[in-house]
Enzyme design. Structure first.
Site, PDB file in Angstrom:
ATOM      1  CD  GLU A   1      -2.977  -0.760  -0.094  1.00 46.97           C
ATOM      2  OE1 GLU A   1      -3.085   0.397  -0.548  1.00 46.97           O
ATOM      3  OE2 GLU A   1      -3.570  -1.735  -0.581  1.00 46.97           O
TER       4      GLU A   1
ATOM      5  CE1 TYR B   1      -6.842   3.028  -0.058  1.00 50.57           C
ATOM      6  CE2 TYR B   1      -4.456   3.276   0.109  1.00 50.57           C
ATOM      7  CZ  TYR B   1      -5.564   2.604  -0.376  1.00 50.57           C
ATOM      8  OH  TYR B   1      -5.401   1.481  -1.155  1.00 50.57           O
TER       9      TYR B   1
ATOM     10  CG  ASP C   1      -7.980   3.793  -4.262  1.00 51.93           C
ATOM     11  OD1 ASP C   1      -9.206   3.698  -4.536  1.00 51.93           O
ATOM     12  OD2 ASP C   1      -7.094   3.242  -4.949  1.00 51.93           O
TER      13      ASP C   1
END
Length: 300
Positions: free
Chosen positions: A40, A123, A141
């Site tokens: 990520e 996020y 996102d």
């Protein structure tokens, strides 16, 4: 809290994902929460094709947070390679140290604890909860925002900044069951990445084309186009910084500043180069050594 009912949008996109999902290593059954977190961070503003080889090498060298926590900074920056935004590498190492020291080397499964880690925002915390632990979170996102803006709001693209209404709408769509919520998060993100793309959406391949308000309204233009600013790469400070970092990554020892000036981006004047070098030093990405003949190197 009352249960969130399923909807044709979430159901269809999730079924589509089950049939069309890309085979990515951080989605594999043997993935680890640490591997998900690393993916990520690397995927922020960086395409999957560039991340894949770096992620695989990274996990071979530093398979658990404690390994990265103990690594040398120069090794970390070299391993980051040309992914861009190398400050992410430093923050990821800080995050690894915090996980090692505060959580006995185990990536937290709680959003609040994740957000308290260095470099982990809302996020990323939500994504780790969903993709590493199969939990219920609101993963919002760029790709998910675009899918929801088009399908639900009828907008060509979401506003440049998150809005309260947008977050509320996304939250209302997340299924109540944790497993279903995690599946929806992955599915909506995948749809935005490979079908509902920003510049050339493939509406003919979309599983919810008939539900899309943007399509039904005749594809109205982007209302926020004037607020969006795009900056090219050539001739920018980012290009100069990238070139300097590349020189240092490829060098065995310190590189004399005069050599950096010679090899910097063509047309870069001395004040700009100095500004870029000063910025890299301030960010902790570069060290200046030597007094009489200054040289640059990656941090030890």
């Amino acid at each position: 809290m009352s249960p969130v009912p399923s909807s044709p949008l979430t159901d269809r996109v999730t079924v589509w994902f089950g049939e069309h999902r890309r085979d990515l290593p951080w989605r594999a059954p043997d993935r680890t929460p640490w591997g998900v977190l690393v993916s990520e961070v690397m995927l922020q503003q960086t395409p999957v094709v560039r991340v894949l080889p770096v992620w695989e090498q990274w996990l071979r060298v530093w398979p658990v947070p404690a390994d990265l926590a103990a690594a040398g900074t120069a090794d970390v920056l070299r391993a980051w390679g040309r992914l861009g935004y190398p400050r992410r590498a430093l923050r990821l190492q800080e995050c690894a140290r915090a996980i090692t020291e505060r959580h006995d080397g185990v990536v937290p499964s709680d959003e609040d604890e994740l957000r308290a880690l260095p470099g982990i925002g809302s996020y990323t915390a939500a994504a780790v909860v969903a993709f590493a632990y199969g939990g219920r979170s609101v993963v919002l996102d760029t790709n998910v925002r675009r899918v929801l803006a088009r399908a639900v709001d009828g907008a060509a693209l979401p506003s440049p900044a998150h809005t309260v209404a947008e977050v509320r709408r996304a939250t209302a769509l997340v299924p109540d069951a944790p497993g279903d919520a995690a599946a929806w998060a992955a599915a909506s993100m995948e749809l935005g990445a490979v079908v509902c793309t920003a510049r050339a959406p493939r509406c003919g391949a979309c599983p919810v084309a008939d539900l899309c308000r943007w399509r039904a309204d005749g594809y109205p233009p982007d209302l926020h186009a004037a607020r969006r600013r795009t900056q090219g790469w050539a001739g920018t400070d980012r290009q100069v910084r990238g070139r300097v970092m590349g020189l240092l990554r490829d060098s065995v020892g310190p590189v004399p500043l005069v050599e950096v000036e010679r090899l910097a981006v063509e047309g870069t004047d001395r004040p700009r180069l100095q500004r870029c070098v000063d910025g890299l030093v301030a960010d902790g990405l570069v060290e200046v050594v030597g007094d009489d003949e200054p040289a640059l190197r990656l941090p030890a």
